[in-house]
Design an enzyme around this catalytic site. Structure first.
Site: not given
Ligand code: CA
Length: 648
Positions: A156, A161-162, A182, A184, A361, A390
């Protein structure tokens, strides 16, 4: 920049009650009145495009209240032709088929939509210059080692920006394995030197696009906006910076994309363009007001239905059309607008981020003909690119089916270059744990690699000890460090692309609740300010974990330097006396890898390996730096993996 007052050639199309009509080019200028009064279009996707693609067609999704009532569409460009417009089932969408001139120059041009009552909407659309040529997008290959990251759980860098109040899931809670923590994009970027030092040449972060879901949105696979970076991970600019910083280090960025499903919170779920935009849509619409999970028709997850010659249509339909889980609507790629949307979205991200590959995916879940078209469109545009799909199957027959070049019983032509080796993963763990008998133990691993005869291109398959959906390799191997090292060195040496999940280098585990997804994706120590342990710097890191970091550093950096591993030939010998020897070789180098299960010192007789032509040669032990001469015997002093090279 607008082309105010400029006389230009436009393509004008009258949108009649019928859904499609041919173009009628004419010459007019955009009026000052239109420029001043027309409302800007609410949403256009892709939000911009580029000049110079092989495929000169572009389909725009236009979303705006009542834009479906448009009578005329005018394109104010002499480089872009409007070929067709298509109304959707919802009045709030319009799809435009554009053709961009072969030698078109970058520009910004206006598109004006006029309704029957004279109301005008305007979209200022940009064609950007491409930063590099299509053949310069080099995808990951067998020379690469890929570091897989769950971004919310790695580092983090930016606590500001959490959380955002306008998103459904707010706040972070590091004590809850299913909440946001959190981590990023900037956190990844800040630690690229750490990843590079370990020897990795590429990273694959799990999806970074917006997942505006009410809970468990951290994993990224419930995308609610295909053109937006989740603000909790950062900005588009930060994502682009991550790509640039990787390229500066000679590394690649692999983007995790999801064509099978979106998140239930996707903006289009409120107003679906077509009656068949998602599969089992009626069921969704009937229950939309008060969402009831029990009404969702989920996939039967019978992945063999794609290949099974006895499969019922019921099973096939449920497999590909059922929702992956109740919160993830299954996209209908048989709708041609959806198909184009997904293909263009992938290309948009390749250009925007300068990608070095895509990981797709849940590959067997979407419409399989679409997947072939999707992969084909990308590989045609970018001939040196790579995509890994995948297919979570431990059956080599299924893995082989999806790889380009395989001769399939039903004539299916896949354009997918790379698949994933879930089969090897399973056999490797089993073989290391099981006792040595005529059919178990190292024999299982040997036989697993022997299955390569069934693959069109084994070297383009991705091998891995674990991933973000599986129990950690250290846990799978019951906390046995030696077995963990054996697994890793084997996977890094066989003819494959090598992928490792973050934290494997510090023995991250999920013993507390094996297989629990939230726990598998534990925070990387040192990624958060105030962490007691910092695995990036080694501060307070246990000796056994530091030792594993050093092991990985030696192993993966050696792999990085060894062309024999990247592109060499392979030869292995049936396990005997609790040992299994595999060699990778080219004209300049021979790499010898030995898995040795003997706990006590053991003299391996080398006569059996004469074919390798190593008699009398000096080899270096990659882990210890010691040299040995290849004569009659090789002493293996304890259980473990031994990696030798003739390059001293
Ligand atoms: Ca963050």
């Amino acid at each position: 920049m607008k082309h105010i007052g400029k006389l230009i050639l436009i393509a004008l199309i009258l949108v009649s009650s019928c859904k499609e009509q041919q173009t009628q080019p004419t010459k007019v200028s955009i009026s000052k009145e239109t420029l001043e009064n027309a409302q800007p279009i609410e949403k256009t996707e892709p939000p911009h495009w580029w000049t110079g693609f092989k495929n000169q067609e572009l389909q725009l999704l236009i979303k705006h209240p009542n834009v479906g009532d448009t009578e005329t569409v005018e394109i104010f460009s002499d480089q872009v032709e409007l070929k067709q417009t298509h109304k959707a089932d919802s009045p709030n969408y319009l799809f435009l088929d554009l053709e961009i001139a072969e030698n078109a120059q970058p520009e910004e041009f206006n598109i004006v939509f006029t309704l029957a009552d004279g109301t005008e909407f305007i979209e200022s659309y940009e064609l950007k210059p491409r930063e590099k040529k299509a053949d310069e997008y080099i995808g990951f290959n067998s020379s690469d080692a890929i570091y897989l990251i769950t971004p919310d759980r790695f580092a983090n860098a930016n606590p500001s920006n959490d959380s955002f109040d306008y998103l459904n899931e707010t706040g972070i809670d590091r004590s809850d394995n299913y909440a946001r923590h959190g981590g990023d994009i900037e956190g990844i970027t800040n630690h690229l030197d750490y990843i590079k030092d370990l020897g990795f040449t590429a990273i694959w972060p799990c999806p970074l696009l917006t997942n505006d879901m009410p809970s468990s949105s951290y994993h990224g696979y419930a995308i609610t906006d295909y053109y937006q970076v989740d603000p909790r991970f950062g900005t588009l600019h930060e994502y682009q910076t991550l790509g640039e910083e990787l390229r500066k280090r000679g590394m690649k960025l692999v983007m995790d994309q999801v064509a099978n499903h979106c998140g239930l919170g996707h903006w289009w779920m409120q107003d679906l363009p077509f009656k068949d935009w998602v599969n089992f849509q009626d069921n969704y619409l009937q229950n939309q007001s008060q969402w009831d999970n029990s009404k969702v028709i989920t996939s039967n997850h019978v992945r063999t239905a794609n290949q099974d010659i006895y499969a019922s249509n019921t099973d096939k339909k449920l497999m590909s059309d059922g929702w992956f889980v109740s919160g993830m609507p299954d996209l209908n790629q048989r709708n041609p607008f959806m198909a184009k949307y997904l293909i263009q979205n992938s290309i948009w991200w390749i250009e925007t981020l300068g990608l070095g590959g895509i990981r797709q995916d849940t590959y067997p879940y979407p419409d399989k003909d679409f997947m072939s078209a999707w992969a084909g469109a990308i590989m045609t545009e970018y001939p040196n690119f790579n995509i890994v799909g995948e297919e979570w199957s431990t059956n080599p027959l299924l893995i082989a089916y999806w790889q380009e070049g395989h001769d399939n019983h039903d004539g299916y032509k896949s354009n997918l270059p790379s698949t994933m080796d879930f089969a090897m993963q399973e056999q490797l763990v089993s073989g290391l744990k099981n006792p040595e008998t005529w059919g178990t133990g190292l024999k299982e691993i040997y036989v697993a690699l022997a299955n390569d005869f069934s693959y069109a291109n084994p070297q383009r398959i991705m091998a891995f000890p674990d991933n973000h959906d599986m129990s950690r390799i250290f846990t799978q191997l019951e906390g046995d460090i030696t077995n963990t090292k054996m697994a890793l060195s084997y996977l890094a040496t066989i003819p494959r692309i090598f992928q490792m999940y973050y934290g494997t280098e510090i023995l991250m585990d999920d013993f507390e609740k094996p297989g629990d997804h939230g726990l598998i994706r534990t925070d990387f120590p040192g990624g958060w300010e105030g962490d007691a342990v910092n695995a990036f710097t080694g501060e307070n890191l246990e000796a056994s974990k530091k030792d594993m970091q050093e092991f990985i550093k030696k192993l993966v950096n050696f792999r990085k330097s060894s062309e024999a591993i990247h592109t060499g030939k392979t030869m292995h010998f049936g396990p005997e006396d609790n040992t299994y020897l595999l060699a990778r070789y080219n004209e300049d180098e021979t790499v010898v890898h030995i898995l040795n299960k003997n706990e006590e010192p053991f003299d391996l007789e080398l006569d059996r390996f004469k074919e390798l032509g190593l008699d009398g040669k000096t080899l270096k032990n990659v882990f210890t730096g010691e040299t040995v001469t290849w004569t009659e015997n090789l002493t293996l002093d304890k259980k473990g993996s031994y990696l030798f090279t003739t390059k001293l």
